[in-house]
Write a protein that holds these residues in place. Structure first.
Motif, short mmCIF file in Angstrom:
data_model
loop_
_atom_site.label_atom_id
_atom_site.label_comp_id
_atom_site.label_asym_id
_atom_site.label_seq_id
_atom_site.Cartn_x
_atom_site.Cartn_y
_atom_site.Cartn_z
N VAL A 58 -118.71 -12.30 66.52
CA VAL A 58 -118.88 -13.50 67.34
C VAL A 58 -117.87 -14.57 66.94
O VAL A 58 -117.22 -15.20 67.79
CB VAL A 58 -120.32 -14.04 67.24
N PHE A 59 -117.70 -14.79 65.65
CA PHE A 59 -116.72 -15.79 65.19
C PHE A 59 -115.29 -15.40 65.55
O PHE A 59 -114.48 -16.24 65.90
CB PHE A 59 -116.85 -16.02 63.68
N THR A 60 -114.97 -14.12 65.49
CA THR A 60 -113.63 -13.66 65.86
C THR A 60 -113.37 -13.94 67.34
O THR A 60 -112.30 -14.43 67.72
CB THR A 60 -113.48 -12.16 65.57
N ILE A 61 -114.33 -13.65 68.18
CA ILE A 61 -114.18 -13.91 69.61
C ILE A 61 -114.05 -15.41 69.86
O ILE A 61 -113.23 -15.85 70.67
CB ILE A 61 -115.37 -13.30 70.38
N THR A 77 -106.45 -19.33 72.54
CA THR A 77 -105.80 -19.09 73.84
C THR A 77 -105.96 -20.28 74.77
O THR A 77 -105.05 -20.57 75.54
CB THR A 77 -106.36 -17.84 74.52
N ASN A 78 -107.07 -20.99 74.70
CA ASN A 78 -107.26 -22.10 75.62
C ASN A 78 -106.57 -23.38 75.17
O ASN A 78 -106.15 -24.17 76.00
CB ASN A 78 -108.76 -22.38 75.82
N THR A 79 -106.45 -23.63 73.89
CA THR A 79 -105.78 -24.86 73.47
C THR A 79 -104.28 -24.78 73.64
O THR A 79 -103.64 -25.79 73.87
CB THR A 79 -106.10 -25.19 72.00
N SER A 80 -103.69 -23.61 73.57
CA SER A 80 -102.24 -23.52 73.72
C SER A 80 -101.81 -23.70 75.16
O SER A 80 -100.69 -24.12 75.42
CB SER A 80 -101.74 -22.17 73.18
#
Length: 183
Positions: free
Chosen positions: A31-34, A41-44
């Motif tokens: 869960v933490f990896t996901i 991916t969303n902040t970049s």
């Protein structure tokens, strides 16, 4: 005193081992990896234009961020359209023409990208608004973002902007560094 069989001793030992085992953290780590992957991916993708190190953008208190469009960079040495060198800056400064043919041709070649970018922005705005029903809005004009060093003379920028508008780009945005509003 009773003697225990070997089997009973083995069972007792294995039963004690099972009691001392810790928690299984494999699912928690998944869960933490996901979550980390999602955040990266969303902040970049939220970042706006990243100016190259050769250009120092002027400061501004503008609140709106630039959209994804065709990018034209003006450095001390050359003018680039979408990171491809078009013409040397010295040639443009020394030229008597207001519209530079090399810039105009490069901008016309990038027209497809500009139209796709404005249509994508327009579709996003329509989905957000969802108020216009059955009305066809006129096509948005293509847009160009100009990244120019703050030391570039205005006569050079005027020639670059004139070349862009002559190529059909009626929305010209100058990239700046956003700083906090004073007030």
């Amino acid at each position: 005193m009773k003697r225990q069989s070997r089997r009973m001793k083995r069972m007792a030992r294995s039963h004690r081992r099972k009691k001392t085992q810790g928690m299984n953290l494999t699912s928690l780590m998944d869960v933490f990896t996901i979550l980390v992957f999602f955040l990266l991916t969303n902040t970049s993708s939220n970042e706006a234009l990243e100016p190259p190190k050769v250009i120092t953008l002027p400061d501004s208190v503008a609140e709106s961020k630039p959209r994804e469009t065709v990018t034209l960079m003006v450095t001390d040495e050359e003018i680039l359209v979408e990171s491809e060198s078009v013409v040397a800056t010295a040639d443009v400064v020394n030229s008597e023409e207001i519209v530079i043919a090399a810039i105009k041709e490069a901008m016309i070649a990038q027209m497809d990208k500009a139209i796709v970018a404005t249509e994508t922005d327009r579709e996003g705005e329509q989905e957000d608004a969802a108020a216009t029903e059955g009305e066809d809005e006129p096509a948005q004009p293509p847009e160009v973002n100009i990244l120019a060093d703050r030391g570039i003379p205005f006569r050079l920028l005027k020639k670059v902007m004139s070349s862009c508008t002559d190529a059909g780009y009626t929305k010209v945005s100058l990239a700046v560094i956003q700083k906090a509003a004073q007030g």
